[in-house]
Design a protein around this motif. Structure first.
Motif, PDB file in Angstrom:
ATOM      1  N   LEU A   1       0.831  -1.216   0.000  1.00 28.09           N
ATOM      2  CA  LEU A   1       0.000   0.000   0.000  1.00 28.09           C
ATOM      3  C   LEU A   1       0.860   1.258   0.000  1.00 28.09           C
ATOM      4  CD1 LEU A   1      -2.849  -1.057   2.444  1.00 28.09           C
ATOM      5  CD2 LEU A   1      -3.033  -0.690  -0.024  1.00 28.09           C
ATOM      6  N   GLU A   2       1.964   1.244   0.740  1.00 28.23           N
ATOM      7  CA  GLU A   2       2.872   2.395   0.745  1.00 28.23           C
ATOM      8  C   GLU A   2       3.456   2.612  -0.642  1.00 28.23           C
ATOM      9  OE1 GLU A   2       5.620   1.399   3.836  1.00 28.23           O
ATOM     10  OE2 GLU A   2       4.295   2.133   5.438  1.00 28.23           O
ATOM     11  N   ASP A   3       3.834   1.514  -1.319  1.00 26.94           N
ATOM     12  CA  ASP A   3       4.375   1.627  -2.674  1.00 26.94           C
ATOM     13  C   ASP A   3       3.309   2.148  -3.632  1.00 26.94           C
ATOM     14  OD1 ASP A   3       6.477   1.252  -4.638  1.00 26.94           O
ATOM     15  OD2 ASP A   3       5.254  -0.414  -5.399  1.00 26.94           O
ATOM     16  N   ALA A   4       2.092   1.639  -3.524  1.00 28.72           N
ATOM     17  CA  ALA A   4       1.000   2.106  -4.380  1.00 28.72           C
ATOM     18  C   ALA A   4       0.712   3.587  -4.126  1.00 28.72           C
ATOM     19  CB  ALA A   4      -0.259   1.276  -4.143  1.00 28.72           C
ATOM     20  N   GLN A   5       0.766   4.002  -2.875  1.00 33.09           N
ATOM     21  CA  GLN A   5       0.537   5.413  -2.559  1.00 33.09           C
ATOM     22  C   GLN A   5       1.638   6.278  -3.167  1.00 33.09           C
ATOM     23  OE1 GLN A   5       0.484   6.359   1.611  1.00 33.09           O
ATOM     24  NE2 GLN A   5      -0.274   8.424   1.251  1.00 33.09           N
ATOM     25  N   ARG A   6       2.895   5.824  -3.093  1.00 33.75           N
ATOM     26  CA  ARG A   6       4.014   6.565  -3.689  1.00 33.75           C
ATOM     27  C   ARG A   6       3.806   6.724  -5.189  1.00 33.75           C
ATOM     28  NH1 ARG A   6       8.315   5.381  -6.600  1.00 33.75           N
ATOM     29  NH2 ARG A   6       7.911   3.162  -6.544  1.00 33.75           N
ATOM     30  N   VAL A   7       3.394   5.636  -5.840  1.00 33.41           N
ATOM     31  CA  VAL A   7       3.173   5.675  -7.287  1.00 33.41           C
ATOM     32  C   VAL A   7       2.014   6.615  -7.629  1.00 33.41           C
ATOM     33  CG1 VAL A   7       2.406   4.302  -9.266  1.00 33.41           C
ATOM     34  CG2 VAL A   7       4.182   3.421  -7.742  1.00 33.41           C
ATOM     35  N   LEU A   8       0.923   6.515  -6.901  1.00 36.63           N
ATOM     36  CA  LEU A   8      -0.227   7.395  -7.168  1.00 36.63           C
ATOM     37  C   LEU A   8       0.129   8.863  -6.970  1.00 36.63           C
ATOM     38  CD1 LEU A   8      -3.166   5.357  -5.629  1.00 36.63           C
ATOM     39  CD2 LEU A   8      -2.760   5.847  -8.047  1.00 36.63           C
ATOM     40  N   GLN A   9       0.895   9.159  -5.930  1.00 34.66           N
ATOM     41  CA  GLN A   9       1.314  10.539  -5.711  1.00 34.66           C
ATOM     42  C   GLN A   9       2.200  11.023  -6.853  1.00 34.66           C
ATOM     43  OE1 GLN A   9       3.102  10.281  -1.822  1.00 34.66           O
ATOM     44  NE2 GLN A   9       1.205  10.892  -0.791  1.00 34.66           N
ATOM     45  N   ARG A  10       3.097  10.144  -7.309  1.00 33.46           N
ATOM     46  CA  ARG A  10       3.993  10.522  -8.414  1.00 33.46           C
ATOM     47  C   ARG A  10       3.191  10.756  -9.690  1.00 33.46           C
ATOM     48  NH1 ARG A  10       7.262  13.193 -10.926  1.00 33.46           N
ATOM     49  NH2 ARG A  10       9.257  12.376 -11.543  1.00 33.46           N
ATOM     50  N   MET A  11       2.208   9.899  -9.951  1.00 32.77           N
ATOM     51  CA  MET A  11       1.385  10.048 -11.148  1.00 32.77           C
ATOM     52  C   MET A  11       0.531  11.324 -11.054  1.00 32.77           C
ATOM     53  SD  MET A  11       0.441   6.057 -11.690  1.00 32.77           S
ATOM     54  CE  MET A  11      -0.270   6.111 -13.321  1.00 32.77           C
ATOM     55  N   TRP A  12       0.037  11.636  -9.865  1.00 29.79           N
ATOM     56  CA  TRP A  12      -0.748  12.851  -9.686  1.00 29.79           C
ATOM     57  C   TRP A  12       0.128  14.072  -9.950  1.00 29.79           C
ATOM     58  CZ3 TRP A  12      -0.485  17.050  -6.353  1.00 29.79           C
ATOM     59  CH2 TRP A  12      -1.593  17.889  -6.368  1.00 29.79           C
ATOM     60  N   ARG A  13       1.360  14.067  -9.395  1.00 27.75           N
ATOM     61  CA  ARG A  13       2.280  15.194  -9.639  1.00 27.75           C
ATOM     62  C   ARG A  13       2.585  15.322 -11.124  1.00 27.75           C
ATOM     63  NH1 ARG A  13       5.189  13.149  -5.214  1.00 27.75           N
ATOM     64  NH2 ARG A  13       6.848  12.460  -6.603  1.00 27.75           N
ATOM     65  N   LEU A  14       2.782  14.183 -11.802  1.00 23.77           N
ATOM     66  CA  LEU A  14       3.051  14.212 -13.242  1.00 23.77           C
ATOM     67  C   LEU A  14       1.880  14.851 -13.979  1.00 23.77           C
ATOM     68  CD1 LEU A  14       4.689  13.452 -15.781  1.00 23.77           C
ATOM     69  CD2 LEU A  14       3.566  11.216 -15.694  1.00 23.77           C
ATOM     70  N   GLY A  15       0.667  14.444 -13.643  1.00 17.17           N
ATOM     71  CA  GLY A  15      -0.513  15.031 -14.284  1.00 17.17           C
ATOM     72  C   GLY A  15      -0.592  16.534 -14.056  1.00 17.17           C
ATOM     73  N   GLN A  16      -0.290  16.963 -12.848  1.00 13.96           N
ATOM     74  CA  GLN A  16      -0.303  18.390 -12.538  1.00 13.96           C
ATOM     75  C   GLN A  16       0.774  19.132 -13.336  1.00 13.96           C
ATOM     76  OE1 GLN A  16      -2.541  20.040 -10.523  1.00 13.96           O
ATOM     77  NE2 GLN A  16      -3.557  18.061 -10.635  1.00 13.96           N
ATOM     78  N   GLN A  17       1.956  18.555 -13.407  1.00 12.87           N
ATOM     79  CA  GLN A  17       3.054  19.192 -14.122  1.00 12.87           C
ATOM     80  C   GLN A  17       2.762  19.271 -15.618  1.00 12.87           C
ATOM     81  OE1 GLN A  17       6.123  16.539 -12.818  1.00 12.87           O
ATOM     82  NE2 GLN A  17       6.706  17.843 -11.084  1.00 12.87           N
ATOM     83  N   ILE A  18       2.247  18.201 -16.182  1.00 13.99           N
ATOM     84  CA  ILE A  18       1.963  18.183 -17.616  1.00 13.99           C
ATOM     85  C   ILE A  18       0.857  19.174 -17.954  1.00 13.99           C
ATOM     86  CG2 ILE A  18       0.950  16.767 -19.457  1.00 13.99           C
ATOM     87  CD1 ILE A  18       2.647  14.454 -18.450  1.00 13.99           C
ATOM     88  N   SER A  19      -0.133  19.277 -17.091  1.00 13.68           N
ATOM     89  CA  SER A  19      -1.234  20.201 -17.388  1.00 13.68           C
ATOM     90  C   SER A  19      -0.767  21.658 -17.402  1.00 13.68           C
ATOM     91  CB  SER A  19      -2.381  20.014 -16.388  1.00 13.68           C
ATOM     92  OG  SER A  19      -1.990  20.446 -15.101  1.00 13.68           O
ATOM     93  N   ARG A  20       0.354  21.943 -16.729  1.00 17.41           N
ATOM     94  CA  ARG A  20       0.888  23.311 -16.715  1.00 17.41           C
ATOM     95  C   ARG A  20       1.902  23.553 -17.829  1.00 17.41           C
ATOM     96  NH1 ARG A  20       1.069  22.469 -10.765  1.00 17.41           N
ATOM     97  NH2 ARG A  20       3.146  21.669 -11.135  1.00 17.41           N
ATOM     98  N   GLU A  21       2.397  22.487 -18.439  1.00 24.29           N
ATOM     99  CA  GLU A  21       3.446  22.615 -19.452  1.00 24.29           C
ATOM    100  C   GLU A  21       2.868  22.807 -20.848  1.00 24.29           C
ATOM    101  OE1 GLU A  21       6.669  22.806 -19.147  1.00 24.29           O
ATOM    102  OE2 GLU A  21       6.856  22.264 -17.044  1.00 24.29           O
TER     103      GLU A  21
END
Length: 192
Positions: free
Chosen positions: A43-63
């Motif tokens: 679950l900790e690994d899945a949470q890390r991945v989800l957070q990373r994917m969320w940050r990626l989505g946020q970054q891409i939407s601004r780029e």
């Protein structure tokens, strides 16, 4: 005396039964604790991945810059797969493939033009099927030739996944690890 003997025998049987039950409960408790620890780590690994994917989505939407979007994607893919190196190869005009972005152990591949045939990336682009090896060094000569640039970087475990846009394969992402540490199915599915 016979009654006392029967009572002692019954007590011994009850004691053995209780001892057996206590051992079984301890074993069950230990098993459950182990499973909880494993599940917590997952679950900790899945949470890390989800957070990373969320940050990626946020970054891409601004780029707006496609090059920065690719950089963000390579960084996220490398992080999610816990790779030592990552690179994107994109089909380019004139029958070549260009590596616009490379990170970590594959950074030397950045900016390189490759033939659109004869490499693991080109094979993945053509077939649309990922290519994975647990240890690139022990592969046969024909396979080593298709990933020779990657092997020169010291990569051992390699995964190459197709990149598609609107149903058309446009490139591939290569992920490497410097040690023999196979990429798990879950990590590859997340990157895909």
């Amino acid at each position: 005396p016979l009654y006392a003997h029967a009572v002692l025998a019954a007590r011994e049987q009850l004691t053995e039964s209780l001892a057996s039950t206590v051992v079984a409960e301890r074993t069950l408790s230990s098993t459950l604790e182990t499973r909880v620890e494993v599940r917590t780590a997952e679950l900790e690994d899945a949470q890390r991945v989800l957070q990373r994917m969320w940050r990626l989505g946020q970054q891409i939407s601004r780029e707006l810059d496609p090059e920065r979007v690719l950089e963000r994607f390579v960084d996220a893919a490398s992080d999610i797969a816990q790779a030592d190196g990552a690179a994107i190869g994109l089909l380019h005009e004139g029958g070549t493939m260009r590596v616009p972005i490379a990170r970590g152990a594959l950074v030397d591949l950045a900016g390189v033009q490759l033939p659109a045939a004869g490499t693991a990336m080109s094979m993945v682009i053509q077939t649309g099927k990922r290519w994975v090896t647990d240890d690139a060094v022990v592969e046969d000569a024909s396979v080593r030739a298709t990933i020779s640039g990657v092997i020169r970087t010291g990569a051992r475990s390699v995964a190459v996944l197709p990149i598609s846009r609107r149903g058309e394969r446009i490139g591939a992402v290569a992920l490497t690890r410097q040690s023999v540490n196979p990429f798990g199915e879950a990590a590859l599915a997340r990157v895909t």
